[in-house]
Every structure is written in C-alpha cells, then in structure tokens.
Scaffold this active site. Structure first.
Site, mmCIF file in Angstrom:
data_model
loop_
_atom_site.group_PDB
_atom_site.id
_atom_site.type_symbol
_atom_site.label_atom_id
_atom_site.label_comp_id
_atom_site.label_asym_id
_atom_site.label_seq_id
_atom_site.Cartn_x
_atom_site.Cartn_y
_atom_site.Cartn_z
ATOM 1 N N GLN A 1 -50.583 -11.483 -1.315
ATOM 2 C CA GLN A 1 -50.117 -12.878 -1.341
ATOM 3 C C GLN A 1 -49.009 -13.014 -2.397
ATOM 4 O O GLN A 1 -48.262 -12.071 -2.571
ATOM 5 C CB GLN A 1 -51.265 -13.866 -1.606
ATOM 6 C CG GLN A 1 -52.259 -13.983 -0.456
ATOM 7 C CD GLN A 1 -53.269 -12.852 -0.413
ATOM 8 O OE1 GLN A 1 -53.931 -12.599 -1.393
ATOM 9 N NE2 GLN A 1 -53.380 -12.190 0.703
ATOM 10 N N LYS B 1 -43.620 -6.734 -0.321
ATOM 11 C CA LYS B 1 -44.261 -5.860 -1.329
ATOM 12 C C LYS B 1 -44.654 -4.502 -0.748
ATOM 13 O O LYS B 1 -44.501 -3.476 -1.398
ATOM 14 C CB LYS B 1 -45.525 -6.540 -1.888
ATOM 15 C CG LYS B 1 -45.260 -7.860 -2.589
ATOM 16 C CD LYS B 1 -46.554 -8.535 -2.998
ATOM 17 C CE LYS B 1 -47.364 -9.088 -1.853
ATOM 18 N NZ LYS B 1 -46.794 -10.247 -1.152
ATOM 19 N N ASP C 1 -45.396 -12.521 1.435
ATOM 20 C CA ASP C 1 -44.408 -12.053 2.413
ATOM 21 C C ASP C 1 -43.062 -11.715 1.772
ATOM 22 O O ASP C 1 -42.015 -11.855 2.398
ATOM 23 C CB ASP C 1 -44.196 -13.103 3.532
ATOM 24 C CG ASP C 1 -45.519 -13.551 4.119
ATOM 25 O OD1 ASP C 1 -46.346 -12.676 4.396
ATOM 26 O OD2 ASP C 1 -45.728 -14.768 4.273
ATOM 27 N N GLY D 1 -50.762 -9.011 4.929
ATOM 28 C CA GLY D 1 -50.209 -8.176 6.004
ATOM 29 C C GLY D 1 -49.010 -7.455 5.422
ATOM 30 O O GLY D 1 -47.922 -8.012 5.361
ATOM 31 N N HIS D 2 -49.217 -6.250 4.940
ATOM 32 C CA HIS D 2 -48.126 -5.510 4.300
ATOM 33 C C HIS D 2 -47.462 -4.599 5.336
ATOM 34 O O HIS D 2 -48.102 -3.718 5.893
ATOM 35 C CB HIS D 2 -48.653 -4.719 3.104
ATOM 36 C CG HIS D 2 -49.097 -5.620 1.980
ATOM 37 N ND1 HIS D 2 -49.676 -5.175 0.818
ATOM 38 C CD2 HIS D 2 -49.017 -6.967 1.853
ATOM 39 C CE1 HIS D 2 -49.933 -6.214 0.026
ATOM 40 N NE2 HIS D 2 -49.548 -7.306 0.637
HETATM 41 P P1 IMP Z 1 -56.250 -17.964 2.998
HETATM 42 O O1 IMP Z 1 -56.120 -17.123 1.792
HETATM 43 O O2 IMP Z 1 -56.227 -17.172 4.266
HETATM 44 O O3 IMP Z 1 -57.380 -18.937 2.972
HETATM 45 O O4 IMP Z 1 -54.938 -18.896 3.080
HETATM 46 C C1 IMP Z 1 -54.603 -19.819 2.062
HETATM 47 C C2 IMP Z 1 -53.101 -20.046 2.037
HETATM 48 O O5 IMP Z 1 -52.452 -18.858 1.615
HETATM 49 C C3 IMP Z 1 -52.499 -20.380 3.393
HETATM 50 O O6 IMP Z 1 -51.385 -21.227 3.192
HETATM 51 C C4 IMP Z 1 -52.020 -19.044 3.917
HETATM 52 O O7 IMP Z 1 -50.974 -19.146 4.851
HETATM 53 C C5 IMP Z 1 -51.545 -18.400 2.627
HETATM 54 N N1 IMP Z 1 -51.649 -16.933 2.655
HETATM 55 C C6 IMP Z 1 -52.768 -16.187 2.536
HETATM 56 N N2 IMP Z 1 -52.474 -14.889 2.565
HETATM 57 C C7 IMP Z 1 -51.143 -14.803 2.688
HETATM 58 C C8 IMP Z 1 -50.228 -13.696 2.732
HETATM 59 O O8 IMP Z 1 -50.598 -12.522 2.637
HETATM 60 N N3 IMP Z 1 -48.905 -14.023 2.862
HETATM 61 C C9 IMP Z 1 -48.470 -15.300 2.902
HETATM 62 N N4 IMP Z 1 -49.287 -16.362 2.842
HETATM 63 C C10 IMP Z 1 -50.610 -16.113 2.739
#
Ligand code: IMP
Length: 445
Positions: free
Chosen positions: A234, A20, A17, A44-45
């Site tokens: 991420q 990017k 977040d 979520g870009h």
């Molecule tokens: P997962 O990848 O959905 O299993 O999530 C694992 C961890 O990464 C959790 O704490 C999510 O909130 C965090 N996370 C996954 N994708 C994103 C992203 O695009 N932005 C921010 N946090 C993320």
C-alpha cells in the site's frame, strides 16, 4: 558478527500502486533477503520481465531471483486461498521454495468469514464506504488487535478446527446482524462454501512452507552481515495512523511498520527508499486534493494503465502533490527517492504540480492530512512538460531538461535526492543517477 548491519526499507509515499514491486525486483540482486512487513493480498505488486507480467499479492517481490531469501513477516495477514493461487502462478518446485520462501508463524490468517465481514461492513456503510479491496484485511487485523485472531502457528494445535469454527460462527452472527445474505456473496467467483474448501486446501500448502520467527530470522541474518530489504505494501497516505482516516488500510504502512512487522529495532533501520509516481493515483474513497476530474483524468488513466492490479478498478488520477510528499518523507525518514512512471506524462505539453495548501488564507507547504479537505485549496504551479519519449534515454543524465527540472523541483521541496527513475514497466527500464548514494549503499560504486 555485524551488529551495525542495518535493514533498508522500501515503501510507497502515496496511496499505493507507486510501482514498488518493480523496484524491489530490480534491487533484489543486491540483497540477500526481501521481507514483507504488513498488509496482505490487498496488495498487487506487478513485475514485468522477459515479456511476461506477474502480480504478487503476499509473496515478496524478490521471489524471482535465485539465492534470495523471501520472508513474509509477522505483520502480514495471510489468505491461504490466495497464497495457493500465487504459488500456482510462480510454478517454483517445492525444494526451491523450501529455500526461498519463509513465513512467520505469528502472521495472522484471513479466514473466509473475514472476507464475508469485509463485504458486509462495506455494504452497510452505503455512501461512506472505504472502497476496500474486500480481501478481508480490516476484519483480520480487527481480530488480531481484539486478541481473537488465529495465527499460522495455531494451525498446529489440535483445537485449531474448533477455534476456526467458533470464530467463523461469531463472524456469521455479526454478518447476520448486518442483514448480510451469505448466499449473495461470491469470493473470487466462488460461493462461501466452495471458497472455504479451497481455503483449507491452500492452508495445507501454506503449512508446508518453512516457518520461522521473523524477529529472530531477520536479526540473525543481519548479524551475519546479510543485506536485508523490507518491502512495504500500500502507501504512506493509507497508513492506519497517519493516512486520511478512516479512508485507510488497517496496518502501518510506514517505516515504523517495518519495525513491528518484522521485529526490527528502530536502530536497525538503514536507508529508507521512498517510491513515488510522477503524478498521483488513488483507488477507493477518501480525500484526494489534486484529483483531476472528467476527461483529463481519463487521458492520464489510459496513458498510465491506471487500473487496480488486485481489483481491476479504475484508479482516480491527479497531479503530483508536493505537500503530501513532504509529509510522507517526514513520517518515514526517507533517505532516497525513487520516481516511477515519468514516461506516462511524456505527451503532456504542460503539467500542474501542487506546491502548497491554502488553509484559511494561509499557505502551508506540508499536508495537514485531514479528512476535512473542504477547507483546503491546492495551490498549483504550472510547468513545462518534457513532451518527448523516454524510450531511447540511456542514462539519468540524458533525461530531457524539463524532466530534470521537475526532479530538481521535487528534491528542493522535500530535501531528499531522487536517485532512481523508472521509465517503463519492464525490469530493464530503470535509470540510476551517476554518483547516487544508493549506488554506494549497494556497493556499486
Ligand atoms: P483494504 O485495505 O482492502 O481494506 O482497503 C482500504 C483502502 O486502501 C481502499 O481505499 C483500497 O482501495 C486501498 N488499498 C488497499 N490496498 C491497496 C494497494 O495495494 N494499493 C492501492 N490501494 C490499496
């Protein structure tokens, strides 16, 4: 032939977040190809232009620029249901898509039953939940590594449906063993059965997109002299190896992830653009050394609209953590920094910045990134805020002095220049420093 031509990488240096998507969108006119290399629809870009907001989950952020080739690399995991929704949102005619969006056949599929498992595992973890986005990311990568996953290319096989059903049954058995009731599950508002139907519909649309072998596609483009930008998802501190394990995502979010997620040799990586926010946020569980508790966090959250673009969850908010930033710069080999959301701190008279971690009486200026954060204490420096709007600032050099001082402090700490600052969500709210290295790289000076 341009064998020395290298791909640039753009990635997040915090917990995701960082903004990017917007930066990729701004840089895209200077690239021929934008390639996603890891993650999936947990991302979520957000892109804002001409008064409209778009959120991309799987499709690279270069998609809105005519002539740009967008590649979803082998390292990405694909949910056809979500890709179908993204394609609906984009509303780009198929003939244009055929020339602008390419997907690697080696990319693994996220099955509806991967999402079921994600929900079942999280529920079982109780107080120790990761805070996953529940998009099936972890279970899909688990099957990939266990060599039981299904790739996009496998959909061409006559036995695809049999393999799909066998894997689904395995997942259902696992979920049952975890006492998870499939009837209580809703996936994007749908029952498992309805989601599965929509998933197969989306799969047909995904199969209609041009399919490539990302390693050949990218390397040939580089050989022909094309500029390539690898887009991370991420953030570094969520990396499966170097993040605060187990509170991480299931892929390598760092520069090395671009090598394995696209098929690029390390020597083919050029500049590494590290994007970071002027403060920190985190969604989900896990250590967050500079987290602000109580009302202060609410203020920052509202000013920065810090709510997840994929899940809508409120983000945890905190001060800039320089030892963690230094760690991220090191692990990625960052060559240029891009700072976002400085405008959010506009109304603050003073700011805090973490400049060291105190560990057993000793101060460290680089984060040890351990989950055992109880023995660590952040050491803060209090500095003057800029306390004015950035709305009318037209050049980097005209930024208020306290903000320029903030930038210098960061540069001195991590030893990498800040070339760009973003001062709002819109594509136009961007300031590039005069003489910055990035301008030379993009042949703009
Ligand atoms: P997962 O990848 O959905 O299993 O999530 C694992 C961890 O990464 C959790 O704490 C999510 O909130 C965090 N996370 C996954 N994708 C994103 C992203 O695009 N932005 C921010 N946090 C993320």
């Amino acid at each position: 032939m341009s064998e020395n031509n290298k791909a640039d990488v753009l990635l997040g240096l915090q917990w995701g977040d960082e903004g990017k998507g917007k930066i990729v969108d701004v840089l895209t006119p200077h690239y021929k190809m934008v390639a996603r290399f890891q993650g999936g629809p947990n991302a979520g870009h957000t892109l804002v232009f001409e008064g409209k907001k778009y959120i991309l989950h799987t499709i690279p952020s270069g998609i809105f620029h005519k002539g740009c080739v967008n590649l979803v690399g082998n390292g990405v995991v694909l949910d056809p249901f979500i890709i179908n929704k993204e394609l609906d949102q984009l509303n780009i005619p198929l003939d244009v898509l055929q020339e602008s969006l390419f997907v690697c056949g080696k990319a693994h599929l996220i099955l509806p039953s991967h999402r079921l498992l994600d929900a079942a595992f999280e529920k079982k973890k109780g107080n120790f939940k990761i805070g996953s986005t529940l998009k099936g990311i972890g279970p899909a990568y688990t099957d990939k590594v266990a060599r039981t996953g299904l790739r996009l290319t496998d959909t061409a096989s006559e036995s695809f449906e049999d393999k799909y059903n066998a894997l689904k049954q395995e997942h259902l058995r696992l979920a049952e063993g975890l006492d998870f009731d499939i009837d209580e599950l809703r996936l994007d508002g749908l029952t498992f059965h309805d989601y599965e139907k929509a998933w197969f519909f989306g799969l047909e649309r995904l199969k209609a997109l041009p399919r490539v072998q990302s390693e050949i596609f990218v390397n040939e483009a580089l050989d022909k002299g094309a500029r390539v930008l690898a887009e991370g998802a991420q953030g570094t501190l969520l990396d499966i190896d170097f993040g605060s394990y187990p509170y991480v995502t299931s892929s390598n979010t760092i520069t090395a992830g671009a090598c394995v997620g696209l098929g690029l040799a390390p020597g083919r990586i050029g500049e590494v653009f590290g994007v970071f926010k002027a403060y920190c946020t985190r969604v989900g569980s896990g250590p967050f050394m500079t987290e602000i508790r109580g009302e202060g966090a609410d203020v920052l959250r509202d000013l920065g609209q810090e709510y997840g673009s994929t899940t809508g969850r409120p983000r945890r908010c905190g001060w800039l953590d320089l030892p963690a930033l230094k760690y991220a710069v090191m692990i990625n080999g960052v060559t240029r920094l891009i700072m976002t959301k400085a405008d959010v701190l506009c109304s603050m008279k003073t700011l805090k910045v973490c400049v060291a971690y105190e560990i057993n009486g000793e101060e460290k200026n680089i984060s040890p990134l351990t989950t055992d954060s109880d023995s660590l204490n952040p050491v803060y420096k209090e500095i003057a805020g800029w306390n004015c709007t950035l709305d009318n600032v037209e050049t980097f050099e005209q930024l208020p002095q306290p903000l320029l001082d903030y930038i210098s402090m960061i540069e001195d700490f991590v030893n990498v220049p800040v070339d760009i600052i973003s001062t709002g969500a819109d594509r136009k709210q961007i300031l590039i420093r005069k003489g910055a290295g990035i301008l030379k790289r993009l042949s703009l000076s």
